[in-house]
Enzyme design. Structure first.
Site, PDB file in Angstrom:
ATOM      1  N   ASP A 144       0.734  -0.847  -0.184  1.00 53.64           N
ATOM      2  CA  ASP A 144       0.403  -0.179  -0.069  1.00 53.64           C
ATOM      3  C   ASP A 144       0.816   1.210  -0.193  1.00 53.64           C
ATOM      4  O   ASP A 144       0.450   2.066   1.047  1.00 53.64           O
ATOM      5  CB  ASP A 144      -0.922  -0.448   0.771  1.00 53.64           C
ATOM      6  CG  ASP A 144      -1.502  -1.379   1.191  1.00 53.64           C
ATOM      7  OD1 ASP A 144      -1.530  -1.892   2.648  1.00 53.64           O
ATOM      8  OD2 ASP A 144      -2.195  -1.775   0.318  1.00 53.64           O
ATOM      9  N   GLU A 169     -10.835  -1.600  -3.558  1.00 57.42           N
ATOM     10  CA  GLU A 169     -10.331  -1.202  -2.143  1.00 57.42           C
ATOM     11  C   GLU A 169      -9.333  -0.170  -2.780  1.00 57.42           C
ATOM     12  O   GLU A 169      -9.000   0.019  -4.144  1.00 57.42           O
ATOM     13  CB  GLU A 169     -10.122  -1.623  -0.562  1.00 57.42           C
ATOM     14  CG  GLU A 169      -8.852  -2.944  -2.180  1.00 57.42           C
ATOM     15  CD  GLU A 169      -8.779  -4.175  -0.916  1.00 57.42           C
ATOM     16  OE1 GLU A 169      -9.106  -4.207   0.132  1.00 57.42           O
ATOM     17  OE2 GLU A 169      -7.462  -4.427  -0.957  1.00 57.42           O
TER      18      GLU A 169
END
Ligand code: AHR
Length: 469
Positions: free
Chosen positions: A43, A216
């Protein structure tokens, strides 16, 4: 000054290099680099500040650690600081996921997802009013949510037409049926003022090939009048994790689901022996002339949440949507971000090797050759490294660590027979290369750099590289 890094994994006995007449050989100033950016992490969020500084945050799971660097390709070895960790009122917080740092209304904000004693994942906000995010105080501003207060992760901020929106991944109810994308308007950097609106849910085959179904990691990049919302879909724990694209126009009502048009095919997916590319961020080169994608992939096929970070430039389509291409093959060098200084590369096969080491062909190695450290007795590689001025340099090693127990091995580095450093070499398998970096002090002119691996084996070294800090 001697610097020791606490060793983990195999701690090596450090033996100072012997004197030896070493060949003088020049460096190859290279205008390219090899991935990876971070040998471990997921991420990745990169924010290029107005002063050109890159700020970099990735998921650590247990805190919010900020790095900063003047270079994009060297962000992993930048100055780092733990900005926040659970304590006091937040001592029950855990599973800290996907933090992002934003500079809004002349203040710093960090958005992150966390579980707590009484809730599963929700989004929270930290604030710092100091000009320098490495100084001042980071205040916990609390949860950022709409009135439903449902499960939420991966929140990001979009500013368009002087209005500010929060976009995140969340559950419709209280059970994990699927992760949708929601948008709501913000009244200030820590408050949502409107009801959430669902703008996407997994619907296409490539979004619903694993359960629970996932949308997401929303990230936005605006080109002319097109808002590009690039998100991650399929399971983050699988090789099928990919990036998808939705668009809207800046003149649209972004709280109207009809404004958002989703493409039916992924725009970035596994390729070139890389699996599960996703949860990215967008940034630009130091001279602002190039667009760059920073993303994570599985460390190897089927590695699940063992992830690492890569970077590559991207182009634009005629319709102002990003043309992300494919993950660049790990053996392919990438031109350094425009505006970065060239790196100095020293090939291991051109260095002076101790006995028992061998130079082996490897099509994926720079110049097609690597040095295999067999682990028989003391092993060292001497490099003569030349720099034009005293100072700190990022020293990168490109290596393979194929040890059968998948341990992290330590590479010991000795500079001019006085400074010593340890570089953690994560397991990579023999199938792919890893890069790890350390900041070292060098003096103007010639420096003797000795790499040692005196116990264990299984490390293959391609080269070392210097990047001015
Ligand atoms: O890395 C933790 C989580 O993994 C991220 O928040 C999400 O994008 C992914 O599923």
């Amino acid at each position: 000054m001697k610097r020791y890094v606490m060793a983990s994994g195999i701690t090596l006995l450090l033996v100072l290099g012997m004197t030896a007449t070493l060949p003088n050989y020049g460096d190859d100033r290279m205008s390219n680099f090899y991935n990876v950016i971070s040998q471990d992490g997921a991420d990745p969020w990169v924010y290029k500040h107005t002063d050109g500084t890159y700020y970099y945050i990735k998921t650590t799971g247990n805190n919010v650690t900020l790095r900063r660097s003047t270079t994009l390709s060297g962000i992993e070895v930048g100055q780092s600081k733990v900005l926040w960790k659970p304590e006091g009122q937040t001592s029950s917080f855990g599973n800290i996921w996907a933090p992002e740092i934003h500079y809004l209304d002349q203040r710093w904000y960090v958005y992150f997802a966390a579980t707590s004693a009484d809730k599963d994942h929700r989004m929270y906000v930290l604030e710092n009013s100091a000009e320098d995010p490495f100084s001042g105080e980071w205040l916990f501003k609390g949860q950022i949510t709409d009135s439903t207060d449902k499960w939420a992760i991966d929140g990001t901020v979009l500013e368009v037409n002087e209005r500010r929106y929060f976009i995140w991944s969340g559950w419709e109810g209280d059970v994990n049926v699927r992760q949708n994308l929601y948008v709501a308007e913000m009244s200030n950097p820590w408050t949502i003022q409107s009801e959430r609106v669902e703008i996407s849910r997994p619907q296409h085959a490539w979004e619903t090939n694993h359960t629970p179904h996932v949308n997401e990691g929303p990230q936005v990049v605006v080109k002319n009048d097109t808002i590009n919302l690039v998100y991650s879909a399929s399971g983050s724990w699988t090789n099928d994790y990919s990036l998808g694209l939705m668009t809207a126009k800046i003149s649209d009502d972004l709280l109207d689901p009809e404004s958002w048009v989703k493409q039916d095919r992924p725009v970035f997916r596994s390729a070139n022996g890389l699996y599960g590319p996703g949860h990215h961020s967008f940034t630009r080169s130091p001279d602002d002339s190039e667009d760059w994608l920073i993303y994570h992939t599985a460390k190897w096929q089927g590695a699940g949440w063992a992830r690492l970070v890569r970077a590559q430039p991207y182009e634009w389509n005629e319709d102002d949507t990003p043309s992300l291409g494919k993950p660049v093959h790990p053996d392919e060098p990438i031109p350094i971000p425009s505006g970065e200084k060239p790196r100095q590369r020293y090939e291991a096969e051109a260095a002076s090797l101790s006995q028992g080491m061998e130079v082996v062909n490897d099509a994926g190695a720079s110049n097609g050759k690597k040095v295999v450290l067999s682990g028989k007795g003391e092993q060292f590689i001497y490099f003569d490294v030349y720099v034009e001025q005293d100072g700190a340099y990022a020293l990168f090693s490109r290596f393979k660590n194929g040890n059968s127990s998948k341990r992290t091995l330590m590479i010991s580095i000795h500079i001019n027979e006085k400074d010593q450093y340890l570089q953690a070499a994560d397991y990579s398998s023999y199938a792919t290369w890893i890069i790890t970096g350390t900041v070292v002090d060098l003096k103007k002119g010639k420096n003797k750099v000795v790499i040692k691996q005196t116990s264990g084996k299984d490390i293959e070294l391609d080269f070392i590289e210097l990047l001015p800090f």
